[in-house]
Design a protein around this motif. Structure first.
Motif, PDB file in Angstrom:
ATOM      1  N   GLN A 137       0.829  -1.203   0.000  1.00  0.00           N
ATOM      2  CA  GLN A 137       0.000   0.000   0.000  1.00  0.00           C
ATOM      3  C   GLN A 137       0.862   1.251   0.000  1.00  0.00           C
ATOM      4  O   GLN A 137       0.587   2.207  -0.729  1.00  0.00           O
ATOM      5  CB  GLN A 137      -0.929  -0.012   1.214  1.00  0.00           C
ATOM      6  N   TRP A 138       1.905   1.248   0.812  1.00  0.00           N
ATOM      7  CA  TRP A 138       2.781   2.421   0.854  1.00  0.00           C
ATOM      8  C   TRP A 138       3.483   2.626  -0.483  1.00  0.00           C
ATOM      9  O   TRP A 138       3.698   3.760  -0.915  1.00  0.00           O
ATOM     10  CB  TRP A 138       3.809   2.283   1.964  1.00  0.00           C
ATOM     11  N   GLU A 139       3.835   1.554  -1.152  1.00  0.00           N
ATOM     12  CA  GLU A 139       4.476   1.681  -2.463  1.00  0.00           C
ATOM     13  C   GLU A 139       3.568   2.421  -3.434  1.00  0.00           C
ATOM     14  O   GLU A 139       4.032   3.246  -4.234  1.00  0.00           O
ATOM     15  CB  GLU A 139       4.812   0.295  -3.008  1.00  0.00           C
ATOM     16  N   VAL A 140       2.262   2.151  -3.355  1.00  0.00           N
ATOM     17  CA  VAL A 140       1.308   2.837  -4.223  1.00  0.00           C
ATOM     18  C   VAL A 140       1.171   4.303  -3.824  1.00  0.00           C
ATOM     19  O   VAL A 140       1.200   5.210  -4.666  1.00  0.00           O
ATOM     20  CB  VAL A 140      -0.066   2.139  -4.174  1.00  0.00           C
ATOM     21  N   VAL A 141       1.016   4.568  -2.523  1.00  0.00           N
ATOM     22  CA  VAL A 141       0.828   5.934  -2.032  1.00  0.00           C
ATOM     23  C   VAL A 141       2.055   6.790  -2.306  1.00  0.00           C
ATOM     24  O   VAL A 141       1.949   7.961  -2.704  1.00  0.00           O
ATOM     25  CB  VAL A 141       0.519   5.920  -0.521  1.00  0.00           C
ATOM     26  N   VAL A 152       1.209   9.585   6.844  1.00  0.00           N
ATOM     27  CA  VAL A 152      -0.003   9.083   6.188  1.00  0.00           C
ATOM     28  C   VAL A 152      -0.741   8.116   7.108  1.00  0.00           C
ATOM     29  O   VAL A 152      -1.967   8.142   7.212  1.00  0.00           O
ATOM     30  CB  VAL A 152       0.344   8.412   4.847  1.00  0.00           C
ATOM     31  N   ASP A 153       0.006   7.264   7.805  1.00  0.00           N
ATOM     32  CA  ASP A 153      -0.606   6.355   8.765  1.00  0.00           C
ATOM     33  C   ASP A 153      -1.380   7.125   9.832  1.00  0.00           C
ATOM     34  O   ASP A 153      -2.491   6.736  10.215  1.00  0.00           O
ATOM     35  CB  ASP A 153       0.473   5.500   9.442  1.00  0.00           C
ATOM     36  N   ALA A 154      -0.799   8.212  10.316  1.00  0.00           N
ATOM     37  CA  ALA A 154      -1.444   9.011  11.359  1.00  0.00           C
ATOM     38  C   ALA A 154      -2.731   9.657  10.840  1.00  0.00           C
ATOM     39  O   ALA A 154      -3.746   9.712  11.552  1.00  0.00           O
ATOM     40  CB  ALA A 154      -0.481  10.076  11.872  1.00  0.00           C
ATOM     41  N   ILE A 155      -2.703  10.147   9.594  1.00  0.00           N
ATOM     42  CA  ILE A 155      -3.908  10.756   9.010  1.00  0.00           C
ATOM     43  C   ILE A 155      -5.019   9.712   8.875  1.00  0.00           C
ATOM     44  O   ILE A 155      -6.184   9.967   9.207  1.00  0.00           O
ATOM     45  CB  ILE A 155      -3.569  11.392   7.647  1.00  0.00           C
ATOM     46  N   PHE A 156      -4.657   8.509   8.402  1.00  0.00           N
ATOM     47  CA  PHE A 156      -5.652   7.451   8.286  1.00  0.00           C
ATOM     48  C   PHE A 156      -6.179   7.033   9.660  1.00  0.00           C
ATOM     49  O   PHE A 156      -7.351   6.647   9.795  1.00  0.00           O
ATOM     50  CB  PHE A 156      -5.057   6.244   7.565  1.00  0.00           C
ATOM     51  N   GLN A 209      -8.355   5.639   1.243  1.00  0.00           N
ATOM     52  CA  GLN A 209      -8.185   4.468   2.100  1.00  0.00           C
ATOM     53  C   GLN A 209      -9.040   3.287   1.627  1.00  0.00           C
ATOM     54  O   GLN A 209      -8.590   2.132   1.665  1.00  0.00           O
ATOM     55  CB  GLN A 209      -8.532   4.803   3.547  1.00  0.00           C
ATOM     56  N   VAL A 210     -10.241   3.559   1.179  1.00  0.00           N
ATOM     57  CA  VAL A 210     -11.093   2.496   0.656  1.00  0.00           C
ATOM     58  C   VAL A 210     -10.428   1.832  -0.541  1.00  0.00           C
ATOM     59  O   VAL A 210     -10.400   0.590  -0.660  1.00  0.00           O
ATOM     60  CB  VAL A 210     -12.483   3.050   0.269  1.00  0.00           C
ATOM     61  N   ILE A 211      -9.858   2.623  -1.438  1.00  0.00           N
ATOM     62  CA  ILE A 211      -9.203   2.065  -2.627  1.00  0.00           C
ATOM     63  C   ILE A 211      -7.984   1.257  -2.232  1.00  0.00           C
ATOM     64  O   ILE A 211      -7.747   0.156  -2.774  1.00  0.00           O
ATOM     65  CB  ILE A 211      -8.818   3.177  -3.608  1.00  0.00           C
ATOM     66  N   LEU A 212      -7.182   1.749  -1.293  1.00  0.00           N
ATOM     67  CA  LEU A 212      -5.994   1.021  -0.865  1.00  0.00           C
ATOM     68  C   LEU A 212      -6.359  -0.343  -0.285  1.00  0.00           C
ATOM     69  O   LEU A 212      -5.676  -1.333  -0.511  1.00  0.00           O
ATOM     70  CB  LEU A 212      -5.222   1.827   0.171  1.00  0.00           C
ATOM     71  N   ASN A 213      -7.451  -0.395   0.459  1.00  0.00           N
ATOM     72  CA  ASN A 213      -7.904  -1.691   0.991  1.00  0.00           C
ATOM     73  C   ASN A 213      -8.313  -2.650  -0.130  1.00  0.00           C
ATOM     74  O   ASN A 213      -8.094  -3.855  -0.037  1.00  0.00           O
ATOM     75  CB  ASN A 213      -9.078  -1.482   1.952  1.00  0.00           C
ATOM     76  N   ARG A 214      -8.872  -2.105  -1.198  1.00  0.00           N
ATOM     77  CA  ARG A 214      -9.283  -2.945  -2.318  1.00  0.00           C
ATOM     78  C   ARG A 214      -8.089  -3.399  -3.148  1.00  0.00           C
ATOM     79  O   ARG A 214      -8.035  -4.543  -3.601  1.00  0.00           O
ATOM     80  CB  ARG A 214     -10.249  -2.170  -3.218  1.00  0.00           C
ATOM     81  N   LEU A 215      -7.124  -2.524  -3.323  1.00  0.00           N
ATOM     82  CA  LEU A 215      -5.976  -2.853  -4.160  1.00  0.00           C
ATOM     83  C   LEU A 215      -5.140  -3.984  -3.581  1.00  0.00           C
ATOM     84  O   LEU A 215      -4.500  -4.722  -4.306  1.00  0.00           O
ATOM     85  CB  LEU A 215      -5.093  -1.617  -4.349  1.00  0.00           C
TER      86      LEU A 215
END
Length: 256
Positions: free
Chosen positions: A12-16, A34-38, A249-255
């Motif tokens: 996920q981080w690689e994508v972000v 980014v983790d803190a924002i999520f 975040q929804v997309i990252l969970n799906r990817l």
């Protein structure tokens, strides 16, 4: 849908990271930011209650939240993730069919900027005005006072997409958009039609309307993120950012 907050995985981080300025060395990795924002998005805590044992000082996290909100980084991240998710689902990068709608939500105590009463839904607060594709991905959002008419504000949601969504051919909307918004599209979006589709007359409660139901589903998914259970933000700009972070975040969970 993930039932609880989880930190970003390596994939996920690689994508972000492809949409963030990660070249410069920093004391704190942008991954932790980014983790803190999520975390704030999912748990709904105040910035000052961000756990210090797990994340940097809240001031630093908030600095990046505001910076990425104002310099276009968040919009770029959301746009790129939408394209990746559409590719994963076998869709063209740019959608042809979109749906625009609004959700009226109450505001938290001491929130006074850009608020009003939605007389139809009896809600004192703000409206989240979004445009989604047929997968329910959010491409644009504008937050404004709940007393402003949908048809008069929809152009602010759609206008920033001109030049980016070159395949856009049709926008689905309900009867509230029939006059002002339809006229604006006719004058400003060559080759784009507005189709008015509402639930059958006489029906009560929620009735899914073809393709437009995915926008309603997006509104429903906000309830799984405590920062979006109502509008807690002092400014509408911050409220808009949280909607985009939710979509990311929804997309990252799906990817993954």
């Amino acid at each position: 849908m993930e039932s609880q907050y989880k930190r970003l995985t390596d994939s996920q981080w690689e994508v972000v990271s492809q949409s963030l300025p990660i070249e410069r060395k920093r004391v704190h990795s942008l991954r932790v930011i980014v983790d803190a924002i999520f975390y704030v998005l999912r748990v709904g805590c105040q910035w000052r209650n961000l756990p210090r044992e797990s994340f940097p000082k809240w001031e630093l996290v908030y600095y990046y939240f505001r910076k990425w909100q104002s310099d276009g980084t968040l919009e770029s991240l959301n746009f790129s993730l939408n394209i990746k998710e559409r590719a994963r689902r076998g869709k063209e990068a740019s959608p042809r069919l979109l749906s625009v709608d609004s959700q009226s939500v109450k505001v938290a105590p001491f929130v006074s900027e850009e608020t009003g009463v939605d007389g139809n839904k009896k809600v004192n607060g703000r409206k989240r005005h979004v445009i989604t594709d047929t997968l329910g991905l959010v491409w644009g959002v504008v937050v404004h006072s709940a007393n402003k008419a949908d048809g008069a504000m929809a152009d602010r949601v759609v206008a920033p997409l001109r030049g980016y969504l070159h395949r856009m051919e049709k926008i689905l909307a309900d009867a509230a958009y029939e006059q002002m918004f339809m006229a604006w599209v006719g004058q400003n979006l060559l080759g784009v039609d507005v189709e008015i589709s509402s639930k059958p007359p006489g029906t009560q409660g929620f009735v899914p309307v073809k393709w437009r139901w995915v926008t309603e589903r997006a509104f429903g998914m906000f309830n799984f993120f405590r920062r979006l259970d109502k509008d807690h933000e002092k400014t509408p700009e911050s409220a808009q950012s949280w909607v985009l972070w939710h979509n990311c975040q929804v997309i990252l969970n799906r990817l993954t």
